[in-house]
Design an enzyme around this catalytic site. Sequence first.
Site, PDB file in Angstrom:
ATOM      1  CG  HIS A  29      -1.859  -0.939   1.120  1.00 50.00           C
ATOM      2  ND1 HIS A  29      -3.208  -0.769   1.956  1.00 50.00           N
ATOM      3  CD2 HIS A  29      -1.853  -2.457   0.870  1.00 50.00           C
ATOM      4  CE1 HIS A  29      -3.850  -1.793   2.306  1.00 50.00           C
ATOM      5  NE2 HIS A  29      -3.535  -3.273   1.039  1.00 50.00           N
ATOM      6  CG  ASP A 132      -4.115   2.464   2.847  1.00 49.98           C
ATOM      7  OD1 ASP A 132      -4.954   2.155   1.759  1.00 49.98           O
ATOM      8  OD2 ASP A 132      -3.686   1.873   2.909  1.00 49.98           O
TER       9      ASP A 132
END
Length: 500
Positions: A29, A132
Amino acid sequence: MAAAVDTAAVAGATGRLRVFFLPSFIRGHLIPQTDMACRVAAARPAEVEATVVVTPANAALIAPTVARAAAAGHAVRVLCYPFPDVGLGEGVECLATATARDAWRVYRAMEVVQPSHESLLRDHRPDAIVADVPFWWTTGVAAELGVPRLTFHPVGIFALLAMNSLFTIRPDIIGRASSDAAGTVLSVPGLPGKEITIPVSELPTFLVQDDHLSKAWQRMRACQLTGFGVIVNTFADLEQPYCEEFSRVEARRAYFVGPLGKPSRSTMHRGGSGNADCLSWLSTKPSRSVVFVCFGSWAEFSATQTRELALGLEASNQPFLWVVRSNDSSDDQWAPEGWEQRVANRGLVVHGWAPQLAVLAHPSVGAFVTHCGWNSVLEAASAGVPVLTWPLVFEQFINERLATEVAAFGVRLWDGGRRSERAEDAEIVPAEAIARAVAGFMEGGEQRDKLNARAGELAERARAAVSEDGSSWRDINRLIDDLLQARASGLPQMNSVQLE
Ligand code: UDP
């Protein structure tokens, strides 16, 4: 709170649009979100500055990428906040560096950073927040500050749509799993395009039983739907017609901006210190002759599986470059007796971190044995390298179906036994099967020609997508325009539309 690299700019002295990026503590990520920050800053250097908000050890992982962007004159900065005390050792701040036993602590850390994020965002008052998926609370702070909040998705659209759709039949899935019908094959409901089937045993755990994610899933989805928009590391040509469907039902604004990583040697230290020797070694091998074997940043193999893989690669008789994670090789006996000497002339093992994008871009690489993490699937497609799929966990079995059935640039490495997303239920993939699949593919023939051609076509499309006026290039510019316009119009509430 630790100091920002350039507080004057972070405080908005330049008048540029200040976009804050908040990646979670997972390397797969962190890497694309940092790439995204660099891409946005590079697209309009005079108008945008990007700040990646991370903890100190994660800042070290992205430092080379940020430094390259800064050296090119783009306004990308790092802002650090302390990693929460969740009982992890010094410098252990992401899944890749924690042991499997401690993975839950990393997830716990993601939950308890809310107050740090909130005070940091209130202090710095950015013009836009890109967060995120797990950081749902940024929606509330963004609303309070009157700025747009966007979700960054490190997972592809096909898998997202499939998981959301499977979530709607979760009670039925749980019923089948508990009635010992885990081998039952389901058809994913409501997906556009061809029918996609998947056995219950290959579904992510949160769809099959209650866990932290099953509880959080709807809340995260609601944040995505009510936020200003969603940014996804994919490109439209790879995931049509799913991108259209996603834009229609899953986001107020969807931006498909990938591939964010450029397959080239310049990405040598992306996400960690890349081993340069493996690129020199690749240069000694013929064109498209080497099998690259890498299972991402955190997946772990048992000692038995690691040894079977070693024996399989040996028996395949093909040149290979294998990235063995340090946890897999912590046992001295990780390789069979005498194995390293026997394969010395044609195999190279990298312990730790390889420069995957640079490896995939190397002309000697002919195939990629991958766990189908989304970044890896996308990077292989962008580099034009066909994949031999070996999914392990979470949505990787779904990504495999995109690679093998939809985008069709790969083939399953093994289909001969019980595959499962739950490692304890999965059969060990035997050495003979690995050898057969690798040798069968590399020795050539119609299948290899077809997959090579398809992978080459996808690489062309990926290049076109990020080139001037390509679909991803346009989406990045549309994103910046939308954010500039939002700032200019001073809309007070950008993230609060009610769900129907
Ligand atoms: N990666 C790398 N070197 C390695 C292992 C992984 O550069 O030795 C990078 C890879 O290029 C990708 C990311 O780490 O960008 C892994 O993401 P992916 O989604 O494929 O898998 P995950 O690690 O999340 O399971």
